[in-house]
Design a protein around this motif. Structure first.
Motif, PDB file in Angstrom:
ATOM      1  N   PHE A 271     -74.561  69.598  26.119  1.00  0.00           N
ATOM      2  CA  PHE A 271     -73.333  68.183  26.340  1.00  0.00           C
ATOM      3  C   PHE A 271     -71.799  68.820  26.516  1.00  0.00           C
ATOM      4  N   ASP A 272     -71.676  70.290  25.781  1.00  0.00           N
ATOM      5  CA  ASP A 272     -70.245  71.116  26.424  1.00  0.00           C
ATOM      6  C   ASP A 272     -69.736  71.583  27.638  1.00  0.00           C
ATOM      7  N   ARG A 273     -70.468  71.123  28.586  1.00  0.00           N
ATOM      8  CA  ARG A 273     -70.282  71.797  30.263  1.00  0.00           C
ATOM      9  C   ARG A 273     -69.897  70.906  30.438  1.00  0.00           C
ATOM     10  N   ILE A 274     -68.427  71.275  30.893  1.00  0.00           N
ATOM     11  CA  ILE A 274     -67.174  70.701  31.798  1.00  0.00           C
ATOM     12  C   ILE A 274     -68.173  70.878  33.470  1.00  0.00           C
TER      13      ILE A 274
ATOM     14  N   ALA B 250     -74.484  65.422  32.140  1.00  0.00           N
ATOM     15  CA  ALA B 250     -74.873  64.658  33.386  1.00  0.00           C
ATOM     16  C   ALA B 250     -75.599  64.305  33.070  1.00  0.00           C
ATOM     17  N   ALA B 251     -76.576  63.403  33.801  1.00  0.00           N
ATOM     18  CA  ALA B 251     -77.545  62.450  33.876  1.00  0.00           C
ATOM     19  C   ALA B 251     -78.781  63.474  33.381  1.00  0.00           C
ATOM     20  N   PRO B 252     -79.669  62.265  32.597  1.00  0.00           N
ATOM     21  CA  PRO B 252     -81.176  63.594  31.898  1.00  0.00           C
ATOM     22  C   PRO B 252     -81.463  63.971  33.180  1.00  0.00           C
TER      23      PRO B 252
ATOM     24  N   SER C 199     -77.335  51.576  32.976  1.00  0.00           N
ATOM     25  CA  SER C 199     -76.473  51.884  32.673  1.00  0.00           C
ATOM     26  C   SER C 199     -75.242  53.272  31.646  1.00  0.00           C
ATOM     27  N   LYS C 200     -75.157  52.643  30.728  1.00  0.00           N
ATOM     28  CA  LYS C 200     -74.023  53.255  29.230  1.00  0.00           C
ATOM     29  C   LYS C 200     -74.677  53.745  28.655  1.00  0.00           C
ATOM     30  N   THR C 201     -76.395  53.813  28.563  1.00  0.00           N
ATOM     31  CA  THR C 201     -76.972  54.962  28.015  1.00  0.00           C
ATOM     32  C   THR C 201     -77.634  56.006  28.800  1.00  0.00           C
ATOM     33  N   PHE C 202     -77.550  55.886  29.745  1.00  0.00           N
ATOM     34  CA  PHE C 202     -77.711  56.906  30.467  1.00  0.00           C
ATOM     35  C   PHE C 202     -76.513  57.725  31.780  1.00  0.00           C
TER      36      PHE C 202
ATOM     37  N   ILE D 161     -64.906  59.002  24.553  1.00  0.00           N
ATOM     38  CA  ILE D 161     -65.019  59.993  23.614  1.00  0.00           C
ATOM     39  C   ILE D 161     -66.321  60.298  23.877  1.00  0.00           C
ATOM     40  N   ALA D 162     -67.108  60.005  25.267  1.00  0.00           N
ATOM     41  CA  ALA D 162     -68.509  60.669  25.950  1.00  0.00           C
ATOM     42  C   ALA D 162     -68.175  61.287  26.524  1.00  0.00           C
ATOM     43  N   SER D 163     -67.948  62.584  26.156  1.00  0.00           N
ATOM     44  CA  SER D 163     -66.772  63.515  27.057  1.00  0.00           C
ATOM     45  C   SER D 163     -67.512  65.356  25.667  1.00  0.00           C
ATOM     46  N   PRO D 164     -66.976  66.138  27.358  1.00  0.00           N
ATOM     47  CA  PRO D 164     -67.437  67.291  25.687  1.00  0.00           C
ATOM     48  C   PRO D 164     -66.402  67.995  25.008  1.00  0.00           C
TER      49      PRO D 164
END
Length: 393
Positions: free
Chosen positions: A4-7, A41-43, A234-237, A369-372
């Motif tokens: 999740f750290d990937r930009i 990224a999505a799963p 949508s929000k979840t994934f 805050i759903a960002s790296p």
């Protein structure tokens, strides 16, 4: 383990979050921490399922087989202990379109509809743009924590022209995961006054820090004839671009009416890839979601520590749900227009302006805050830059 750290560079993808910055903020230079989608990224399972379908050369009209509903009912059972049959599921092209369907089917022009403010901005327009009268049950804020004004809610519900309550559950933007006693009072008031509840539970999978989401219709099945539940992956994934959601309606008569109106508005077809993405996410996304929520919690705790250390005058309460943070900048003493301008011009940080959620949002900004972590940290430092220029102790 997901990184999740990937930009991920979203430039050139027609991203609402990036490509509307100039229209919303007047510049493309702001760090985009506004629109409620993720920079994750999505799963992989979703990506692989979509790629497999793309490999087929024809993208014609498609149908939703039992696999679509099976994935939803299995998810609801695993995640929310809500056991419903496939027949209770109605596809919709989004939660907001589902609410519009209910407004058209179960209310008439000039009827009154309750919302709880401050709230997700489209809740206002879906009422007023459809010729219904908006009633505001304003939430009561105490030290940054929000509660329901039940006396006012009851007063509004008792109006004979009040026919519907559109409920944000969990609440956007204040981050409340409503407790059982609160929900019980809501359904009792609405039931006593024959007010239908449309429960927007799009953030239901995003309760954090041990808080639990309570599905309204599951907890109070005796009120099923008055509750329509709207959900989506949508929000979840992070798959909002597929415009694929659903309503769960356990009462057969209400469901029949909803379906008839949905078809009458030609909103029932959906799209080829939305179903593929939903099934893959719900069938195989459990582990990804667990990791992602842990990452969100780390981000939120980082924000909390940063504010306490560097700008303790900013009001902030750790949310019970969602990846949306609600900041109170009233201590800075700026008019709303100047607060917004300072964030854009000095900090070059793009957050949602508080007043877009209603007059009660004056002095506030909403941050996604759903960002790296590096992006969130950069956003905090940009806000701190604004603070150091405008805040007079």
């Amino acid at each position: 383990m997901h990184n999740f750290d990937r930009i991920i560079n979203r430039e050139g993808t027609d991203s609402y979050k990036l490509d509307l910055r100039d229209a919303y903020f007047g510049t493309n230079e702001v760090l985009p921490l506004w629109v409620a989608d993720m920079d994750f990224a999505a799963p992989k399972e979703v990506q692989e399922a979509l790629a497999q379908r793309v490999d087929h050369d024809i993208y014609g009209y498609t149908i939703r087989k039992d696999d679509f509903s099976n994935s939803i009912t299995s998810w609801l059972s695993r995640m929310h202990s809500w056991k419903v049959g496939n027949e209770t599921i109605e596809f919709t092209p989004g939660v907001l379109p589902a609410i519009v369907v209910t407004i058209h089917e179960f209310t008439k022009p000039e009827d009154k509809i309750i919302i709880q403010t401050p709230v997700y901005p489209p809740f206002y327009s879906i009422v007023t743009d459809n010729d219904r009268e908006l009633l505001k049950n304003t939430l009561v804020e105490t030290d940054g924590y929000y509660n329901i004004d039940f006396e006012n809610l009851e007063e509004l519900a008792q109006d004979p022209k009040t026919k519907m309550f559109v409920f944000s559950n969990p609440h956007n933007p204040v981050g409340r995961a409503w407790k059982r006693d609160e929900l019980e009072r809501i359904v009792k008031i609405c039931s006593d006054n024959d007010v239908m509840i449309v429960s927007d539970e799009i953030h239901s999978d995003l309760c954090l820090f041990g808080n639990k989401h309570i599905v309204l219709a599951n907890e109070f099945p005796e009120y099923a004839h008055q509750i329509i539940t709207c959900m989506a992956p949508s929000k979840t994934f992070n798959i909002a671009g597929f415009s694929t959601a659903y309503a769960v309606i356990t009462d057969k008569k209400v469901r029949t009416q909803f379906h008839k109106r949905l078809v009458g508005l030609q909103m029932h077809m959906g799209n080829l890839f939305g179903g593929v993405a939903l099934e893959a996410a719900y069938n195989n996304g459990d582990a990804w979601l667990k990791e992602m929520k842990a990452y969100l919690e780390e981000n939120i705790l980082m924000v909390d520590a940063f504010i306490k250390e560097h700008m303790p005058e900013v009001g902030f309460v750790v949310p019970e749900a969602t990846y949306l943070l609600w900041f109170n900048f009233k201590a800075w003493g700026l008019p709303q227009s100047k607060l917004k301008k300072a964030m854009i011009e000095i900090g070059k940080v793009g957050m949602n302006d508080g007043v877009s959620f209603g007059a009660e949002g004056k002095g506030y900004q909403r941050m996604n805050i759903a960002s790296p972590k590096s992006m969130v940290e950069e956003g905090l430092n940009r806000i701190l830059k604004v603070r150091n220029e405008v805040y007079k102790k």
